[in-house]
Design a protein around this motif. Structure first.
Motif, short mmCIF file in Angstrom:
data_model
loop_
_atom_site.label_atom_id
_atom_site.label_comp_id
_atom_site.label_asym_id
_atom_site.label_seq_id
_atom_site.Cartn_x
_atom_site.Cartn_y
_atom_site.Cartn_z
N GLN A 231 6.36 -8.40 0.92
CA GLN A 231 5.00 -8.34 0.40
C GLN A 231 4.12 -7.33 1.12
OE1 GLN A 231 5.27 -12.12 2.07
NE2 GLN A 231 3.09 -12.28 2.52
N TYR A 232 4.54 -6.91 2.33
CA TYR A 232 3.78 -5.94 3.09
C TYR A 232 4.32 -4.52 2.90
CZ TYR A 232 2.20 -10.18 5.45
OH TYR A 232 1.69 -11.42 5.72
N ARG B 296 7.52 -3.63 3.72
CA ARG B 296 8.49 -3.32 4.78
C ARG B 296 9.90 -3.66 4.34
NH1 ARG B 296 6.87 -2.96 10.35
NH2 ARG B 296 8.57 -4.30 11.01
N THR C 227 0.31 2.87 1.39
CA THR C 227 -0.23 1.72 2.13
C THR C 227 -0.34 1.97 3.62
OG1 THR C 227 1.94 0.72 2.52
CG2 THR C 227 0.83 0.17 0.44
N THR D 25 1.99 1.37 5.67
CA THR D 25 2.87 0.44 6.37
C THR D 25 3.97 1.18 7.13
OG1 THR D 25 2.48 -1.36 4.81
CG2 THR D 25 4.54 -1.43 6.05
N ASN E 70 -3.84 -4.08 0.96
CA ASN E 70 -2.45 -3.85 0.56
C ASN E 70 -1.70 -3.20 1.72
OD1 ASN E 70 -2.88 -4.68 -2.21
ND2 ASN E 70 -3.95 -2.75 -2.51
N GLY E 71 -0.58 -3.78 2.09
CA GLY E 71 0.19 -3.25 3.21
C GLY E 71 0.11 -4.19 4.39
N HIS E 72 0.79 -3.81 5.44
CA HIS E 72 0.85 -4.67 6.63
C HIS E 72 -0.50 -4.66 7.35
CE1 HIS E 72 2.32 -6.58 10.29
NE2 HIS E 72 3.42 -6.87 9.61
N ARG F 66 0.68 -0.54 10.56
CA ARG F 66 0.40 0.51 9.59
C ARG F 66 -0.31 1.67 10.29
NH1 ARG F 66 -4.21 -2.83 8.33
NH2 ARG F 66 -6.11 -1.57 8.23
#
Length: 372
Positions: A124-125, A127, A153, A155, A284-286, A290
């Motif tokens: 979901q992040y 990765r 993102t 990440t 959105n993203g970690h 990131r």
């Protein structure tokens, strides 16, 4: 209103020091760096100095740096060059589902000529899982390529862990670090990579220049055949003008990697967004792993492009610049299973060396008026 630039992940302005470093090559240093006379020797020296500057930023030997026309060419050289030189050892490549088109499309091309490519999904992040990559390895695997950080993102991927896996199995490992170099520390030995891509226009150097780190012992088939420039890997008289610009940009970046300014500005922007919009804005993203300059946020049940169109003096994007103009869910966010009503409202704000708090405050005031 004054124009505001929050799209540094798409391209950066030239640093003034880079312009100054390049200026003499527009007039005084015009010789061919391969020539052995008075006009060629000083140009060759400038080219070699640029190679040293690039190598020092990522912790490798200057002879392991090959100059290219940018990140896309470097990625193509890494993937196609390695496959065509080593396909007798195997034909399997492992990559991820969120790579830049400069990785995805070379992989698709190689599939047409016999390669087998496994595309690993993300969480979901955004990765990838090193364990999933290890599971995908077969006796036929010769290359793994995973981006260092995602351009949309920000990440960061677990590159070191993947590199250790690749090393245990004797598999070559490439990472596209176009978005990372100059923003976070990147050391090829720490990351356990065999090849690494750099794009000049992502770190305040000109467009049209990049480089590929190729670890000693890694064999590639050149994409461009001719004379033996760049250790025989890229025929054609070297673009010393742009190489000098890239070298200077790398030298500057090496002195600024510890500066917390970018992360502080990004955190400030995010705190303002959450304070004003609460649950109507989603990251959105970690949240931690990131890039320090990248803020990909979704305005729930809004259309990101509509918001940007309402702020014409702001330069930002709804995803990768390569996808600009397409009003649809970003493929990267889709792979992260971001719901449509969230993903369609995504905007990537990527800050840079010349961003100010006043600019962030101005953008916030515009967003408050438009979103409400």
């Amino acid at each position: 209103m004054n124009k505001i630039y929050f799209d540094y992940n798409a391209s950066t302005p030239l640093a003034p020091e880079v312009v100054d470093a390049m200026q003499p090559l527009l007039s005084d240093f015009y010789g061919n760096p391969s020539a052995l006379h008075w006009a060629g020797k000083p140009v060759k020296k400038l080219l070699q100095n640029a190679r040293i500057q690039v190598s020092e930023l990522i912790g490798c030997s200057p002879r392991e740096i090959t100059f290219t026309s940018g990140g896309s060419e470097a990625n193509n050289l890494a993937l196609k060059g390695f496959y065509f030189k080593n396909q007798h050892k195997g034909k399997h490549i492992i990559t991820s589902t969120i790579e830049h088109p400069a990785i995805v499309n070379p992989c698709k091309f190689l599939e047409k000529v016999g390669a087998k490519v496994t595309y690993i999904g993300v969480d979901q992040y955004g990765r990838v899982s090193p364990e999933e990559i290890e599971k995908a390895i077969t006796n036929d695997t010769i290359l793994i390529t995973i981006m260092h950080s995602n351009n949309e993102t920000g990440t960061l991927q677990p590159i070191k862990e993947i590199g250790e896996i690749a090393g245990r199995y004797g598999i070559a490992f490439h990472t596209d670090a176009s978005q990372s170099v100059g923003k976070v520390p990147v050391n090829v030995d720490d990351l356990k990579v065999d090849m690494l891509t750099i794009a000049g226009h992502k770190l305040y150097a000109p467009k049209g220049i990049g480089s590929l780190f190729i670890r000693d012992g890694v064999k590639l088939e050149p994409l461009i055949h001719g004379a033996g420039h760049e250790n025989g890997l890229r025929a054609g008289t070297e673009n010393t003008l742009l190489a000098v610009g890239l070298g200077k940009a790398c030298e500057i970046a090496s002195t600024q990697l510890g500066d917390p300014k970018l992360k502080d500005l990004t955190d400030y922007f995010w705190s303002k967004l959450t304070s004003e919009f609460g649950e109507k804005v989603v990251l959105n993203g970690h949240p931690e792993d990131r890039l320090p300059n990248t803020l990909n946020v979704s305005f729930v049940r809004k259309i990101g492009q509509d918001l940007l169109d309402a702020i014409p003096h702001l330069a930002a994007s709804t995803g990768s610049a390569c996808h600009a103009g397409r009003i649809e869910l970003s493929p990267v966010l889709k792979e992260m299973n971001v719901p449509g009503e969230v993903g369609m409202g995504a905007i990537r704000f990527s800050l840079g060396r010349y961003t100010t708090r006043d600019e962030i405050d101005t953008v916030m005031n515009c967003l408050i008026q438009i979103v409400r």
